[in-house]
Design a protein around this motif. Structure first.
Motif, short mmCIF file in Angstrom:
data_model
loop_
_atom_site.label_atom_id
_atom_site.label_comp_id
_atom_site.label_asym_id
_atom_site.label_seq_id
_atom_site.Cartn_x
_atom_site.Cartn_y
_atom_site.Cartn_z
N GLU A 616 0.84 -1.20 0.00
CA GLU A 616 0.00 0.00 0.00
C GLU A 616 0.87 1.25 0.00
O GLU A 616 1.98 1.24 0.54
CB GLU A 616 -0.93 0.01 1.21
CG GLU A 616 -0.23 0.06 2.55
CD GLU A 616 -1.20 0.05 3.72
OE1 GLU A 616 -2.37 0.43 3.52
OE2 GLU A 616 -0.78 -0.33 4.83
N PRO A 617 0.38 2.34 -0.60
CA PRO A 617 1.16 3.59 -0.61
C PRO A 617 1.19 4.22 0.78
O PRO A 617 0.16 4.29 1.46
CB PRO A 617 0.40 4.48 -1.60
CG PRO A 617 -0.98 3.92 -1.66
CD PRO A 617 -0.87 2.46 -1.37
N ILE A 618 2.36 4.66 1.17
CA ILE A 618 2.56 5.30 2.47
C ILE A 618 2.88 6.78 2.23
O ILE A 618 3.75 7.11 1.42
CB ILE A 618 3.70 4.64 3.26
CG1 ILE A 618 3.42 3.13 3.43
CG2 ILE A 618 3.88 5.32 4.61
CD1 ILE A 618 2.19 2.80 4.23
N MET A 619 2.18 7.64 2.94
CA MET A 619 2.39 9.08 2.81
C MET A 619 3.24 9.60 3.96
O MET A 619 3.11 9.14 5.11
CB MET A 619 1.04 9.82 2.81
CG MET A 619 0.00 9.25 1.87
SD MET A 619 0.54 9.26 0.14
CE MET A 619 0.40 11.03 -0.21
N LYS A 620 4.09 10.55 3.65
CA LYS A 620 4.81 11.24 4.71
C LYS A 620 3.99 12.47 5.10
O LYS A 620 3.74 13.34 4.27
CB LYS A 620 6.21 11.66 4.26
CG LYS A 620 7.03 12.26 5.39
CD LYS A 620 8.47 12.54 4.97
CE LYS A 620 9.27 13.06 6.16
NZ LYS A 620 10.68 13.34 5.79
N VAL A 621 3.56 12.51 6.33
CA VAL A 621 2.67 13.57 6.81
C VAL A 621 3.41 14.42 7.83
O VAL A 621 4.11 13.89 8.70
CB VAL A 621 1.39 12.98 7.44
CG1 VAL A 621 0.50 14.08 8.01
CG2 VAL A 621 0.63 12.16 6.40
N GLU A 622 3.26 15.73 7.70
CA GLU A 622 3.84 16.66 8.67
C GLU A 622 2.71 17.53 9.21
O GLU A 622 2.02 18.20 8.45
CB GLU A 622 4.91 17.52 8.01
CG GLU A 622 5.66 18.41 8.98
CD GLU A 622 6.82 19.14 8.33
OE1 GLU A 622 6.73 20.36 8.15
OE2 GLU A 622 7.82 18.46 8.00
N VAL A 623 2.51 17.49 10.51
CA VAL A 623 1.42 18.24 11.15
C VAL A 623 2.03 19.31 12.07
O VAL A 623 2.86 18.99 12.92
CB VAL A 623 0.49 17.33 11.98
CG1 VAL A 623 -0.69 18.12 12.52
CG2 VAL A 623 0.01 16.15 11.14
N ILE A 624 1.60 20.56 11.88
CA ILE A 624 2.01 21.66 12.77
C ILE A 624 0.85 21.90 13.72
O ILE A 624 -0.24 22.29 13.30
CB ILE A 624 2.35 22.93 11.97
CG1 ILE A 624 3.48 22.64 10.98
CG2 ILE A 624 2.74 24.06 12.90
CD1 ILE A 624 3.82 23.80 10.07
N VAL A 625 1.09 21.64 15.00
CA VAL A 625 -0.01 21.63 15.97
C VAL A 625 0.38 22.41 17.23
O VAL A 625 1.51 22.30 17.71
CB VAL A 625 -0.37 20.16 16.33
CG1 VAL A 625 0.84 19.39 16.82
CG2 VAL A 625 -1.48 20.11 17.37
N PRO A 626 -0.53 23.25 17.76
CA PRO A 626 -0.25 23.92 19.04
C PRO A 626 -0.03 22.90 20.14
O PRO A 626 -0.60 21.80 20.12
CB PRO A 626 -1.53 24.74 19.28
CG PRO A 626 -2.12 24.95 17.92
CD PRO A 626 -1.80 23.69 17.15
N ASP A 627 0.78 23.27 21.13
CA ASP A 627 1.13 22.35 22.22
C ASP A 627 -0.09 21.70 22.86
O ASP A 627 -0.08 20.52 23.21
CB ASP A 627 1.92 23.11 23.30
CG ASP A 627 3.28 23.57 22.80
OD1 ASP A 627 3.76 22.98 21.82
OD2 ASP A 627 3.84 24.51 23.39
N ASP A 628 -1.16 22.48 23.01
CA ASP A 628 -2.34 22.00 23.74
C ASP A 628 -3.00 20.79 23.09
O ASP A 628 -3.71 20.03 23.75
CB ASP A 628 -3.39 23.11 23.86
CG ASP A 628 -2.89 24.29 24.66
OD1 ASP A 628 -1.87 24.13 25.35
OD2 ASP A 628 -3.52 25.37 24.60
#
Length: 716
Positions: A616-628
């Protein structure tokens, strides 16, 4: 506070619409969804005399929300432009959407604006999309003023919202007004510059502004915030600084000069307040636009590259300069065709003139020039430096193109748009809809730079990609209503792959005897797994001519053809090696076709013996998320079979960056979930990384859906 003076009235009577750059303001209204941007804009149009009736968003009658979808949903979808006059000045206004799915409308608007009014909800404060549009304004160095709206709502807190501007935006807000009461007790404001209280009456829809003395019980807080305001702007006016240090009386002009200089420099943000729906606080916004936001000559001169010399050149906002403009929006009108919205940075353009599109290196003719008022058009004969208008007649032009004088070419800096983050599949209901659908999709993609259309070469699905579910929902609605296209929608198919996990050897003959020459081919091959991402490897170990060399390419071609459809569920086979080591031929019956066929047959048989598995295809995901929200985001990623790679702390901005591998099949609906988990305060990017083994449970589900049967099972 009057919308027009005797000078302006004489202009109107003479039919003159030209304003100098010093008398022009190009501003945008920006904010989070439902903060009241369009309501503010409607009041601006009413008090400036541009419209004679207040249009309400909740009634579906707002002038600037002219699309059917906008009126039905009560949201702004597309940036709408208009122009109005106030205090001998012309104000060109762009009302932008607040929903994150339509962030491209804000991006391209801010690129051509000189100033902005950021609207905040006094209850919600600095909300997620407020942060996004604020960063966009920072990117283009757009000076702005802030208006804290909905002071009449329960829970309204002016001072908390000002603090949130400091904490979340890193801004330097300067309240130049403070509210008199809040919620049901809100009944006016105190102007810290004039040092007078302002009130509005309900019977005239707030048309008249009444100056009254400051309430006695507010004297202490007014003096405190007046002192703070003066201290912050003293650095920007020498006369004010001296008077402030010597505790002398400071004039209104001193304050305005210091505020204007500091605001245009981008160092401070004047903050106003009111309740737009109750018609309170709008006239001071107009005064502040004129007083504190820059005219086209007060912003940096625009620069671009001469395409003939590659030298950077400058264009001043002056009518005597060569004409240059940037197309920032394309819209298709069913009555007049393509409308090109552009900002004139220098020079003059008359209708009927030929212009040079330096981005495409083509000449275009401007048949008509129009001043837009939402979806209504007013003809212009000539446009000047600083104008924001639209042209009819240009065909080969897209968002971000530069149009200029033919003998003075220049390419201005364009604008960047985010990549689409979600896709759906589309197919027409009938074959007769195919051409109509393709034409409609091409037009929509031309209008919207964040909407993409492409065909998946493996699944043959036509995929529509956009910024979110609402974005694509509007696209689908427009396809049906505007273009009368009947179509079906669904999630895109996952492009799985197949490979082998073991070595396998096959000895295969292909013999067909018919009248005349027959068909004969014989090969012995070994199939084996190779490195991840390696694709296909073919090794020829035939010696001594047991298979003539002219048949080897045919064998390889037959194998490659068989790789296009795997034995498990018909997906392409990858990361496999084939070793051809033996075989035989017939001097009469053998042919390239026979060896191509036997190569294909041998490969399929060998793959079945080599324990085929699904990838299966695997995506590289980058999430920018506030600390909370970090824990919630990581928990959700783990539920999607992800592999967390790294978390990076960005302490100054109180956010963290999470990097992970996530199976593509688990990413459908992720945009909506992420926004829900983080109250819309997270952003993410996604790109293809690699293929990986499919777990047993997923394997059985995929194969049964694809083939209608259990299929083979992989080794665990």
């Amino acid at each position: 506070m009057r919308s027009s003076s005797a000078k302006l009235e004489r202009r109107k009577a003479a039919g003159e619409c030209r304003f100098s750059p010093e008398e022009t303001r190009n501003i945008g209204i920006m904010a989070h969804i439902d903060a009241g941007k369009t309501t503010v804009t409607e009041r601006v149009l009413y008090y400036t005399g541009r419209v004679h009736r207040v249009g309400e968003v909740h009634d579906g009658a707002a002038t600037m929300d002219w699309m059917e979808q906008e009126q039905e949903r009560g949201i702004t979808i597309t940036a709408a432009t208009t122009t109005c006059q106030w205090m001998d000045h012309r104000i060109n206004v762009i009302d932008t959407p607040g929903h994150i799915d339509f962030t491209a409308e804000v991006e391209r608007s801010l690129r051509v604006l000189d100033g902005a009014v950021a609207v905040f909800c006094a209850v919600g404060g600095v909300e997620p999309q407020s942060e996004t549009v604020w960063r966009q304004a920072d990117k283009y160095n757009v000076p702005r003023i802030a208006f804290i709206n909905k002071m009449d709502r329960t829970g309204a807190d002016f001072f908390r919202t000002v603090e949130m501007m400091i904490e979340r935006l890193g801004a330097q807000p300067i309240p130049i007004q403070i509210p008199i009461g809040s919620a049901e007790n809100f009944n006016g404001i105190v102007d810290l510059v004039k040092m007078r209280a302002l009130r509005w009456e309900d019977h005239d829809l707030g048309m008249e502004v009444h100056e009254v003395p400051i309430p006695d019980d507010m004297r202490d807080v007014v003096d405190e915030y007046r002192s703070r305001m003066l201290a912050l702007i003293a650095d920007w006016d020498d006369d004010l600084l001296v008077k402030y240090l010597d505790d002398e009386e400071i004039s209104e002009q001193n304050v305005n000069d210091g505020l204007r200089n500091a605001t245009i420099a981008g160092d401070v943000v004047p903050v106003l307040c009111g309740a737009a729906l109750k018609n309170k606080g709008i006239q001071p916004i107009l005064d502040s636009i004129v007083s504190y936001l820059p005219n086209p000559r007060e912003v940096a001169a625009v620069t671009g590259v001469n395409p003939q010399t590659d030298v950077i050149e400058e264009r001043l906002p002056d009518d005597s300069q060569p004409f240059s403009a940037l197309a920032f929006k394309i819209m298709t009108d069913q009555h007049v065709g393509k409308l090109t919205f552009f900002r004139v940075y220098s020079g003059v353009l008359a209708k009927g003139t030929k212009v040079y599109n330096s981005s495409t290196r083509k000449v275009e003719r401007v048949n008509r020039l129009v001043q837009m008022h939402a979806n209504r058009r007013e003809d212009r004969e000539v446009v000047y430096a600083g104008d924001i208008v639209a042209a009819i007649g240009m065909q080969d032009i897209t968002t971000g193109d530069t149009i200029c004088q033919m003998n003075a070419p220049i390419i201005l800096e364009s604008m960047d748009f985010p990549e689409p983050v979600i896709s759906i599949a589309i197919e027409p209901e009938t074959t007769s809809d195919i051409d109509k659908m393709n034409t409609a999709l091409a037009r929509l993609a031309e209008e919207d730079p964040t909407f993409r259309v492409h065909q998946d070469p493996e699944t043959n699905q036509i995929l529509l990609s956009g910024m979110g579910e609402l974005h694509l929902e509007i696209i689908m609605d427009r396809l049906s209503r505007e273009f009368k296209v009947s179509s079906n929608f669904g999630p895109p198919q996952v492009a799985y792959r197949e490979t082998v996990s073991l070595h396998a050897i096959v000895d295969k003959r292909y013999v067909r005897q018919t009248g005349g020459h027959g068909q004969y081919g014989h090969v012995c091959i070994e199939v084996y797994p190779i490195g991840k991402g390696a694709g296909f490897e073919f090794v020829n170990e035939i010696k001594g001519g047991i298979i003539p060399s002219e048949y080897i390419p045919a064998i390889k071609k037959g194998i490659e053809s068989a790789m296009g459809m795997g034995v498990l569920a018909g997906y392409p086979i990858v990361d496999v090696g084939v070793r051809l080591f033996d075989g035989s031929y017939h001097p009469v019956d053998s042919s390239e076709m026979a060896f191509s066929v036997v190569g294909s047959m041998a490969f399929k048989e060998a793959v079945k013996k080599a324990n085929p598995i699904l990838l299966e295809p695997i995506m590289k995901v980058e999430v920018i998320v506030p600390d909370d929200y970090l824990g919630k985001v990581i928990g959700d990623l783990n539920s999607r079979r992800s592999q967390i790679l790294d978390t990076e702390v960005r302490s100054k901005s109180h956010v963290q960056v999470v990097k992970a591998y996530v199976p593509l099949s688990e990413t459908f609906g992720y945009v909506k979930t992420l926004r829900s988990l983080t109250q819309g305060r997270s952003t993410h990017s996604m790109e293809f990384s690699h293929y990986s083994f499919v777990p047993q449970s997923i394997f059985e589900e995929v194969v049964s859906v694809k083939t209608g049967a259990e299929g083979n099972k992989p080794v665990t």
